[in-house]
Design an enzyme around this catalytic site. Structure first.
Site, mmCIF file in Angstrom:
data_model
loop_
_atom_site.group_PDB
_atom_site.id
_atom_site.type_symbol
_atom_site.label_atom_id
_atom_site.label_comp_id
_atom_site.label_asym_id
_atom_site.label_seq_id
_atom_site.Cartn_x
_atom_site.Cartn_y
_atom_site.Cartn_z
ATOM 1 N N SER A 159 -68.106 -26.495 -25.785
ATOM 2 C CA SER A 159 -67.610 -25.123 -25.695
ATOM 3 C C SER A 159 -66.115 -25.107 -26.016
ATOM 4 O O SER A 159 -65.623 -24.190 -26.676
ATOM 5 C CB SER A 159 -67.860 -24.553 -24.303
ATOM 6 N N ASP A 224 -66.336 -33.308 -32.310
ATOM 7 C CA ASP A 224 -66.740 -31.948 -31.931
ATOM 8 C C ASP A 224 -66.076 -30.898 -32.828
ATOM 9 O O ASP A 224 -66.725 -29.976 -33.325
ATOM 10 C CB ASP A 224 -66.358 -31.670 -30.469
HETATM 11 C C1 GLA Z 1 -66.773 -35.781 -26.124
HETATM 12 C C2 GLA Z 1 -65.568 -35.887 -27.048
HETATM 13 C C3 GLA Z 1 -65.964 -36.451 -28.397
HETATM 14 C C4 GLA Z 1 -66.753 -37.744 -28.256
HETATM 15 C C5 GLA Z 1 -67.879 -37.575 -27.232
HETATM 16 C C6 GLA Z 1 -68.564 -38.880 -26.934
HETATM 17 O O1 GLA Z 1 -67.656 -34.843 -26.615
HETATM 18 O O2 GLA Z 1 -64.978 -34.622 -27.223
HETATM 19 O O3 GLA Z 1 -64.824 -36.644 -29.199
HETATM 20 O O4 GLA Z 1 -65.923 -38.812 -27.947
HETATM 21 O O5 GLA Z 1 -67.407 -37.055 -26.007
HETATM 22 O O6 GLA Z 1 -69.233 -39.339 -28.048
#
Ligand code: GLA
Length: 448
Positions: A159, A224
């Protein structure tokens, strides 16, 4: 095997690629989306007395490749049909007025006097992005913003990244259109100036990651923000987090992404995530004494770890083993997906979960239970925890015809064991950030 495998052919999107007006993806084809956008437009008009432009950026689910992004490794996320939407209109002054529908709160900032430190508030994500945009030389203008999102909060479905990317894109578009279009001559002689008023999706993702790393205080990787910017309908992305090259991987239309929310709240801003990252860095520091070419765990092989791993504290050794194995699993899963071997993808997902549970230690009892329940349901190719861990969601690849039975079985089993009702979201891969619906005056200009 060295971790410098070239994954080809990738779409190369060098930093600095211009995002042109025709690159906007008009996302108002779906009547449900259009309805929600219209409601937001009306709400904005009631709050601020004018018509906004509306943008949306999606959350994401990661199919495989967990805790590899900040180790320069590989990930395989897909954007999903949950969004943060931002309605925006310019103001004549230098103020940013930001209203959150989710928190029923309004905050105000002066673009010339932005806070120096975070406040531990939802607006940190917005201000972080604004600060990074300003620092990169973007000339922002005052604006009214209305933010609304349906990405489940604290569920590990990004989010925060969707908020950052939606706000970043919206403010850039606003800044962009306030400035005269660049002439060809200026493009030739002053590339830097042009970059000031336009931004590419990769550049936007990097800025948003910086906002989270430097302002919000979570040392997250790029996954993300990248997939929220670059997501594509029906496709997962195979992303090389070192070069930022990526390849689209079509997902079979008869396979659903079943996301099961344990309802255990997760927040990567808390210490555990940063601690895992620090442990990986400790591994790199020790191993690079013997292997000077090693810059990140991405560069370490299984054989390297066997040879020099005994010098590492046990915990660090296990963290490294997870990352090195996970990188291999991502590449194997991509190859399996491309040849249509979903059974193989599923086995790799299960291995990934075990490694996250036993070596990286980011699972929890509820995630393990969910994986066990999903793994027993019919028509499931594979399942694992997804995202940072310590709660949040699992993902399962489920044959479309079996989705209803899957939902029923998992829901019942989870409730029986925990007394808690899970949420289950049946998703397909969605498009990345874009404008949702233009105001009536602009519709003709923007639709292609
Ligand atoms: C979170 C972080 C990502 C990644 C994941 C684990 O979502 O924001 O950058 O490191 O954890 O894969």
């Amino acid at each position: 095997m060295r971790r410098d495998i070239k994954v080809v052919p990738f779409y190369r999107m060098p930093f600095g690629t211009l995002l042109t007006v025709t690159d906007h993806r008009m996302q108002n084809m779906n009547p449900a989306v259009e309805g929600q956008a219209q409601a937001l437009e009306q709400r904005f008009a009631r709050l601020f007395g004018e018509s906004p432009r509306i943008y949306q950026a999606p959350g994401r689910v990661n199919l495989i490749g967990e805790h590899t992004d900040y180790n320069d490794g590989f990930v395989m996320p897909a954007a999903i049909g949950f969004y943060t939407r931002v309605a925006v209109a310019p103001r004549p002054d230098r103020k940013l007025v930001i209203h959150s529908e989710n928190y029923s709160e309004q905050v105000e900032f002066d673009l010339d006097g932005l806070p120096a430190t975070r406040a531990g508030h939802w607006s940190d994500y917005v201000i972080g992005v604004v600060k990074m945009l300003v620092r990169s030389g973007k000339q922002l203008r005052g604006a009214n913003l209305l933010v609304d999102g349906n990405v489940p909060l604290g569920a590990g479905l990004s989010s925060s990244a969707s908020l950052e990317v939606a706000v970043g894109y919206a403010l850039l578009d606003l800044a962009d259109r306030a400035i005269e279009p660049p002439t060809l001559e200026r493009i030739k002689i002053d590339r830097i100036k042009i970059d000031r008023i336009k931004i590419d999706r990769t550049g936007l993702a990097l800025l948003c990651q910086q906002a989270e790393n430097e302002f919000v205080g979570a040392r997250c990787g790029i996954m993300d923000q990248f997939v929220s910017s670059h997501g594509k309908h029906g496709q997962a992305l195979l992303l090389d987090c070192r070069s930022l090259e990526y390849r689209q991987l079509p997902l079979p239309p008869d396979v659903a992404l079943a996301i099961c929310n344990t309802m255990v709240k997760h927040s990567i801003a808390k210490g555990e995530y940063n601690q895992r990252r620090a442990e990986c860095e400790t591994g790199v520091r020790t191993l690079s004494k013997h292997l000077p070419q090693v810059r990140a765990l991405r560069d370490v092989t299984v054989e390297d770890l066997e040879t020099y791993g005994q010098e590492l504290p046990d915990v660090v050794m296990r963290r490294c083993r997870h990352v090195i194995g996970e990188n291999d699993r991502v590449l194997q899963a991509a190859a399996a997906l491309e040849r249509g071997d979903l059974q193989a993808v599923g086995s790799l997902m299960l291995e990934s979960h075990r490694s996250l549970r036993d070596d990286f230690e980011v699972s929890c009892a509820e995630l393990d239970l969910m994986v066990e329940l999903a793994g027993r349901a019919e028509g499931v190719y594979g399942t694992r925890m997804t995202g940072g861990g310590f709660g949040g969601c699992t993902i399962a690849l489920v044959q479309s015809g079996c989705v209803e039975a899957f939902e029923r079985k998992v829901r019942e089993g989870y409730e029986r064991s925990t007394g808690c009702q899970p949420e289950i979201y049946i998703c397909a891969a969605a498009d990345g950030v874009g404008q949702v619906a233009a105001t009536s005056a602009e519709k003709w200009v923007r639709s292609e």
